[in-house]
Design a protein around this motif. Structure first.
Motif, PDB file in Angstrom:
ATOM      1  N   ILE A  91       0.835  -1.203   0.000  1.00 23.82           N
ATOM      2  CA  ILE A  91       0.000   0.000   0.000  1.00 23.82           C
ATOM      3  C   ILE A  91       0.870   1.253   0.000  1.00 23.82           C
ATOM      4  CG2 ILE A  91      -1.690   1.325   1.343  1.00 23.82           C
ATOM      5  CD1 ILE A  91      -2.791  -1.406   2.319  1.00 23.82           C
ATOM      6  N   GLU A  92       1.908   1.258   0.824  1.00 25.71           N
ATOM      7  CA  GLU A  92       2.803   2.411   0.889  1.00 25.71           C
ATOM      8  C   GLU A  92       3.544   2.608  -0.429  1.00 25.71           C
ATOM      9  OE1 GLU A  92       5.148   1.374   4.258  1.00 25.71           O
ATOM     10  OE2 GLU A  92       3.807   2.345   5.698  1.00 25.71           O
ATOM     11  N   TYR A  93       3.962   1.510  -1.019  1.00 26.45           N
ATOM     12  CA  TYR A  93       4.666   1.586  -2.302  1.00 26.45           C
ATOM     13  C   TYR A  93       3.737   2.124  -3.393  1.00 26.45           C
ATOM     14  CZ  TYR A  93       7.436   0.182  -6.358  1.00 26.45           C
ATOM     15  OH  TYR A  93       8.146   0.190  -7.538  1.00 26.45           O
ATOM     16  N   THR A  94       2.508   1.623  -3.427  1.00 26.36           N
ATOM     17  CA  THR A  94       1.539   2.089  -4.427  1.00 26.36           C
ATOM     18  C   THR A  94       1.258   3.577  -4.252  1.00 26.36           C
ATOM     19  OG1 THR A  94       0.500  -0.106  -4.480  1.00 26.36           O
ATOM     20  CG2 THR A  94      -0.775   1.727  -5.376  1.00 26.36           C
ATOM     21  N   ASP A  95       1.090   4.010  -3.005  1.00 29.27           N
ATOM     22  CA  ASP A  95       0.835   5.430  -2.735  1.00 29.27           C
ATOM     23  C   ASP A  95       1.999   6.309  -3.188  1.00 29.27           C
ATOM     24  OD1 ASP A  95      -1.624   4.857  -1.677  1.00 29.27           O
ATOM     25  OD2 ASP A  95      -1.009   5.023   0.419  1.00 29.27           O
ATOM     26  N   SER A  96       3.228   5.766  -3.125  1.00 27.31           N
ATOM     27  CA  SER A  96       4.396   6.557  -3.509  1.00 27.31           C
ATOM     28  C   SER A  96       4.523   6.697  -5.020  1.00 27.31           C
ATOM     29  CB  SER A  96       5.673   5.919  -2.948  1.00 27.31           C
ATOM     30  OG  SER A  96       5.977   4.705  -3.606  1.00 27.31           O
ATOM     31  N   VAL A  97       3.935   5.754  -5.759  1.00 28.94           N
ATOM     32  CA  VAL A  97       4.041   5.760  -7.217  1.00 28.94           C
ATOM     33  C   VAL A  97       2.834   6.427  -7.877  1.00 28.94           C
ATOM     34  CG1 VAL A  97       4.186   4.285  -9.275  1.00 28.94           C
ATOM     35  CG2 VAL A  97       5.468   3.685  -7.210  1.00 28.94           C
ATOM     36  N   VAL A  98       1.644   6.169  -7.337  1.00 29.39           N
ATOM     37  CA  VAL A  98       0.412   6.688  -7.926  1.00 29.39           C
ATOM     38  C   VAL A  98       0.042   8.008  -7.256  1.00 29.39           C
ATOM     39  CG1 VAL A  98      -2.008   6.180  -8.411  1.00 29.39           C
ATOM     40  CG2 VAL A  98      -0.329   4.326  -8.351  1.00 29.39           C
ATOM     41  N   LEU A  99      -0.243   8.994  -8.054  1.00 33.45           N
ATOM     42  CA  LEU A  99      -0.540  10.326  -7.513  1.00 33.45           C
ATOM     43  C   LEU A  99      -1.838  10.322  -6.709  1.00 33.45           C
ATOM     44  CD1 LEU A  99       0.478  12.558 -10.565  1.00 33.45           C
ATOM     45  CD2 LEU A  99       1.806  12.006  -8.526  1.00 33.45           C
ATOM     46  N   GLU A 100      -2.826   9.554  -7.165  1.00 35.76           N
ATOM     47  CA  GLU A 100      -4.103   9.463  -6.460  1.00 35.76           C
ATOM     48  C   GLU A 100      -4.151   8.148  -5.692  1.00 35.76           C
ATOM     49  OE1 GLU A 100      -8.920   9.296  -7.436  1.00 35.76           O
ATOM     50  OE2 GLU A 100      -7.461   9.692  -9.005  1.00 35.76           O
ATOM     51  N   LYS A 101      -4.506   8.205  -4.413  1.00 40.59           N
ATOM     52  CA  LYS A 101      -4.505   6.993  -3.601  1.00 40.59           C
ATOM     53  C   LYS A 101      -5.497   5.965  -4.128  1.00 40.59           C
ATOM     54  CE  LYS A 101      -2.712   8.607   0.802  1.00 40.59           C
ATOM     55  NZ  LYS A 101      -2.884   8.599   2.270  1.00 40.59           N
ATOM     56  N   VAL A 102      -5.066   4.722  -4.108  1.00 43.87           N
ATOM     57  CA  VAL A 102      -5.895   3.610  -4.567  1.00 43.87           C
ATOM     58  C   VAL A 102      -6.472   2.898  -3.347  1.00 43.87           C
ATOM     59  CG1 VAL A 102      -5.920   1.427  -5.833  1.00 43.87           C
ATOM     60  CG2 VAL A 102      -4.462   3.315  -6.622  1.00 43.87           C
ATOM     61  N   PRO A 103      -7.798   2.751  -3.255  1.00 46.03           N
ATOM     62  CA  PRO A 103      -8.396   2.050  -2.110  1.00 46.03           C
ATOM     63  C   PRO A 103      -8.044   0.561  -2.123  1.00 46.03           C
ATOM     64  CG  PRO A 103     -10.032   3.369  -3.304  1.00 46.03           C
ATOM     65  CD  PRO A 103      -8.820   3.303  -4.156  1.00 46.03           C
ATOM     66  N   PHE A 104      -7.763   0.017  -0.944  1.00 47.93           N
ATOM     67  CA  PHE A 104      -7.529  -1.417  -0.775  1.00 47.93           C
ATOM     68  C   PHE A 104      -8.638  -1.962   0.108  1.00 47.93           C
ATOM     69  CE2 PHE A 104      -3.517  -0.090  -2.364  1.00 47.93           C
ATOM     70  CZ  PHE A 104      -2.853  -1.211  -2.843  1.00 47.93           C
ATOM     71  N   LEU A 105      -9.390  -2.927  -0.402  1.00 44.48           N
ATOM     72  CA  LEU A 105     -10.527  -3.485   0.308  1.00 44.48           C
ATOM     73  C   LEU A 105     -10.177  -4.899   0.763  1.00 44.48           C
ATOM     74  CD1 LEU A 105     -13.321  -2.444  -2.233  1.00 44.48           C
ATOM     75  CD2 LEU A 105     -12.326  -1.090  -0.368  1.00 44.48           C
ATOM     76  N   PHE A 106     -10.208  -5.127   2.077  1.00 41.08           N
ATOM     77  CA  PHE A 106      -9.828  -6.417   2.640  1.00 41.08           C
ATOM     78  C   PHE A 106     -11.064  -7.138   3.185  1.00 41.08           C
ATOM     79  CE2 PHE A 106      -5.972  -3.924   2.676  1.00 41.08           C
ATOM     80  CZ  PHE A 106      -4.999  -4.838   2.315  1.00 41.08           C
ATOM     81  N   PHE A 107     -11.277  -8.352   2.673  1.00 40.46           N
ATOM     82  CA  PHE A 107     -12.375  -9.198   3.132  1.00 40.46           C
ATOM     83  C   PHE A 107     -11.796 -10.505   3.652  1.00 40.46           C
ATOM     84  CE2 PHE A 107     -14.283  -6.293   0.161  1.00 40.46           C
ATOM     85  CZ  PHE A 107     -15.564  -6.052   0.655  1.00 40.46           C
TER      86      PHE A 107
END
Length: 293
Positions: A91-107
């Motif tokens: 999640i931290e890596y994705t946030d550092s690369v993508v300008l807009e935060k991507v939601p992560f949904l855990f089930f």
């Protein structure tokens, strides 16, 4: 068809490399990808998300271009399946690369409520999760039994854009980022910084062939932008490397683990190359030497 072939190529290394099984595995993957590509994932009504399974949170699934859905069933080793520390890094890596935060949904569908709570607290995973005791999500969608195919990158219409688990395969992780950013090399989006290591020469000395030598390299962010290690490579198959995948703020340190397992006797002189979001696009190199008797 090009996207389908790319996903199959990425997912194949997850399975056994035996030539006799490769065709069957490839056919299995192709069938799964054909079945799930652009398929809409249905979400149950009245979802309840909690933090640490104690505090109900007013979490609503954001309207975004992409989201990641992670489903974990109740079979096998729960801790092995959750890999919460790796998901935090992802999640931290994705946030550092993508300008807009991507939601992560855990089930999580678990029969052991206490175990899930313990694992969440142990790993400090304070993000909202849905404990699906009745397995409603799976009943609606009939997910594949293989945990490799129980994670999805969804588009804004909840249709599957990429199938596969990014914490188990860096190639799948890169495929996620490529889809989200629309770029072949999403790492180009990362702001540049400078870094230094605490040691550039490591001497393991003389040791027996039966021994394994390990050490840790600290990579400090000396710039103003977040530091992200993109890759760590070695010049010898005897040397394996692991590294922190989270971004580090200015002044913070990331760790690179080095493990040397000799296959032959004699002197060795290897180079570990640490690639990061460098201002001058040059990696950090660390020399490792020693004598195996």
């Amino acid at each position: 068809m090009k996207a389908l072939n790319l996903i199959i190529l990425v997912l194949l290394p997850i399975f056994f490399s035996c030539k006799n099984e490769q065709k069957e595995k490839e056919k299995h993957i192709e069938q799964l990808v054909n079945e799930w590509q652009v398929k809409e994932i249905k979400l149950p009504d009245n979802l309840i998300f909690t933090r640490y399974l104690t505090d109900t949170t007013d979490f609503r699934i954001p309207q975004s271009e992409y989201k990641v859905l992670v489903y974990v069933d109740s079979t096998g080793c729960t801790s092995c399946k959750l890999q919460l520390h790796k998901w935090k890094e992802q999640i931290e890596y994705t946030d550092s690369v993508v300008l807009e935060k991507v939601p992560f949904l855990f089930f999580f569908h678990s029969k052991d409520y206490k175990e899930i709570r313990y694992l969440l607290k142990r790993d400090g995973f304070d993000r909202p999760v849905c404990i699906d005791m009745d397995d409603r999500l799976n009943k609606l969608n009939k997910f594949p039994a293989d945990m490799t195919f129980q994670t999805f990158l969804l588009d804004k219409n909840n249709r599957v854009a990429v199938l596969g688990n990014p914490v188990h395969n860096t190639a799948v992780r890169d495929l996620y980022l490529k889809q989200i950013t629309g770029k072949d090399n999403p790492n180009k989006n990362i702001p540049k910084t400078t870094a230094e290591v605490n040691q550039t020469d490591i001497d393991f000395g003389t040791f027996d062939k039966s021994e394994t030598k390990e050490t840790t390299i600290d990579v400090k962010n000396t710039g103003d932008s977040p530091l992200v290690i993109v890759d760590v490579s070695t010049t010898c198959g005897c040397t394996a490397a692991t590294y922190d995948k989270r971004p580090a703020k200015s002044g913070e340190t990331l760790r690179v683990g080095i493990k040397m397992t000799p296959k032959d006797t004699g002197f060795f002189d290897e180079v570990v190359t640490i690639k990061y979001n460098s201002i001058n696009n040059e990696p950090v190199k660390v020399q490792i030497k020693g004598n195996v008797r």
